[in-house]
Design a protein around this motif. Sequence first.
Motif, PDB file in Angstrom:
ATOM      1  N   THR A   1       0.790  -1.244   0.000  1.00  0.00           N
ATOM      2  CA  THR A   1       0.000   0.000   0.000  1.00  0.00           C
ATOM      3  C   THR A   1       0.817   1.287   0.000  1.00  0.00           C
ATOM      4  N   GLN A   2       2.083   1.220   0.413  1.00  0.00           N
ATOM      5  CA  GLN A   2       2.857   2.441   0.588  1.00  0.00           C
ATOM      6  C   GLN A   2       4.039   2.578  -0.366  1.00  0.00           C
ATOM      7  N   GLY A   3       4.196   1.638  -1.258  1.00  0.00           N
ATOM      8  CA  GLY A   3       5.273   1.731  -2.244  1.00  0.00           C
ATOM      9  C   GLY A   3       6.641   1.285  -1.752  1.00  0.00           C
ATOM     10  N   LEU A   4       6.684   0.546  -0.646  1.00  0.00           N
ATOM     11  CA  LEU A   4       7.973   0.031  -0.174  1.00  0.00           C
ATOM     12  C   LEU A   4       8.465  -1.033  -1.147  1.00  0.00           C
ATOM     13  N   TRP A   5       9.743  -0.976  -1.477  1.00  0.00           N
ATOM     14  CA  TRP A   5      10.346  -1.920  -2.409  1.00  0.00           C
ATOM     15  C   TRP A   5      10.446  -3.302  -1.781  1.00  0.00           C
ATOM     16  N   GLN A   6      10.613  -4.308  -2.630  1.00  0.00           N
ATOM     17  CA  GLN A   6      10.794  -5.682  -2.172  1.00  0.00           C
ATOM     18  C   GLN A   6      12.225  -5.858  -1.667  1.00  0.00           C
ATOM     19  N   PHE A   7      12.382  -6.605  -0.593  1.00  0.00           N
ATOM     20  CA  PHE A   7      13.704  -6.916  -0.049  1.00  0.00           C
ATOM     21  C   PHE A   7      14.121  -8.295  -0.542  1.00  0.00           C
ATOM     22  N   ASN A   8      15.436  -8.486  -0.681  1.00  0.00           N
ATOM     23  CA  ASN A   8      15.881  -9.853  -0.927  1.00  0.00           C
ATOM     24  C   ASN A   8      15.704 -10.620   0.394  1.00  0.00           C
ATOM     25  N   PRO A   9      15.586 -11.934   0.354  1.00  0.00           N
ATOM     26  CA  PRO A   9      15.275 -12.708   1.561  1.00  0.00           C
ATOM     27  C   PRO A   9      16.265 -12.504   2.713  1.00  0.00           C
ATOM     28  N   GLU A  10      17.556 -12.371   2.391  1.00  0.00           N
ATOM     29  CA  GLU A  10      18.547 -12.182   3.456  1.00  0.00           C
ATOM     30  C   GLU A  10      18.356 -10.838   4.149  1.00  0.00           C
ATOM     31  N   MET A  11      18.088  -9.790   3.357  1.00  0.00           N
ATOM     32  CA  MET A  11      17.903  -8.461   3.946  1.00  0.00           C
ATOM     33  C   MET A  11      16.636  -8.434   4.798  1.00  0.00           C
ATOM     34  N   GLU A  12      15.568  -9.034   4.310  1.00  0.00           N
ATOM     35  CA  GLU A  12      14.325  -9.060   5.093  1.00  0.00           C
ATOM     36  C   GLU A  12      14.523  -9.837   6.385  1.00  0.00           C
ATOM     37  N   ALA A  13      15.269 -10.938   6.329  1.00  0.00           N
ATOM     38  CA  ALA A  13      15.552 -11.708   7.542  1.00  0.00           C
ATOM     39  C   ALA A  13      16.358 -10.877   8.539  1.00  0.00           C
ATOM     40  N   THR A  14      17.335 -10.115   8.053  1.00  0.00           N
ATOM     41  CA  THR A  14      18.134  -9.242   8.927  1.00  0.00           C
ATOM     42  C   THR A  14      17.244  -8.201   9.596  1.00  0.00           C
ATOM     43  N   ILE A  15      16.369  -7.574   8.815  1.00  0.00           N
ATOM     44  CA  ILE A  15      15.466  -6.550   9.347  1.00  0.00           C
ATOM     45  C   ILE A  15      14.524  -7.159  10.386  1.00  0.00           C
ATOM     46  N   LEU A  16      13.932  -8.296  10.066  1.00  0.00           N
ATOM     47  CA  LEU A  16      12.995  -8.934  10.995  1.00  0.00           C
ATOM     48  C   LEU A  16      13.694  -9.431  12.259  1.00  0.00           C
ATOM     49  N   ASP A  17      14.899  -9.973  12.116  1.00  0.00           N
ATOM     50  CA  ASP A  17      15.665 -10.400  13.298  1.00  0.00           C
ATOM     51  C   ASP A  17      15.915  -9.211  14.211  1.00  0.00           C
ATOM     52  N   TYR A  18      16.376  -8.106  13.628  1.00  0.00           N
ATOM     53  CA  TYR A  18      16.688  -6.919  14.414  1.00  0.00           C
ATOM     54  C   TYR A  18      15.439  -6.374  15.106  1.00  0.00           C
ATOM     55  N   LEU A  19      14.371  -6.177  14.342  1.00  0.00           N
ATOM     56  CA  LEU A  19      13.162  -5.569  14.907  1.00  0.00           C
ATOM     57  C   LEU A  19      12.525  -6.447  15.974  1.00  0.00           C
ATOM     58  N   SER A  20      12.441  -7.738  15.740  1.00  0.00           N
ATOM     59  CA  SER A  20      11.805  -8.608  16.729  1.00  0.00           C
ATOM     60  C   SER A  20      12.664  -8.778  17.975  1.00  0.00           C
TER      61      SER A  20
END
Length: 152
Positions: free
Chosen positions: A101-120
């Motif tokens: 809904t907000q135009g955020l780009w797609q992350f590669n799986p490793e980057m998304e995992a890094t972001i989710l690990d950090y945030l959680s």
Amino acid sequence: MGIRTTRRHRAWSSTRPLLMTGLLLGAVLFSPFGLAQSTGEASGQATDAPLETDPDSGFVMAEGWQTVKGNCTVCHSAALVTQNRGSREHWAYLIDWMQETQGLWQFNPEMEATILDYLSTHYGPRTDARRQNLPKHLMPPAPQASETSTEG
């Protein structure tokens, strides 16, 4: 008329400084910043010592923080992240929502995992936060406004 002191009063007065010192010492030893926390470090256990934060963003400076800062603060302030808490699933839902809904780009799986690990890890659910609101079916009925005026 003077103040009469009793043996009990004199005994309490002489032990009060020791009692207060003991209470303060206990508070320091068992506080998050006290000496009792350091024993966990020696045994290899995690401690609750405050982590260093980035002065610009307020993000906890731990593995993945620069990736989060570089991707999240492009569209909104870091405060929007740091004021929120959620499980890994919650943060994943928010990323999906922003991508849809907000135009955020797609992350590669490793980057998304890094972001989710950090945030959680650093902005996960809190146990000391305010409880969730009651579901509507458990709420008491709201008082109804009177349609006729009782004023005379």
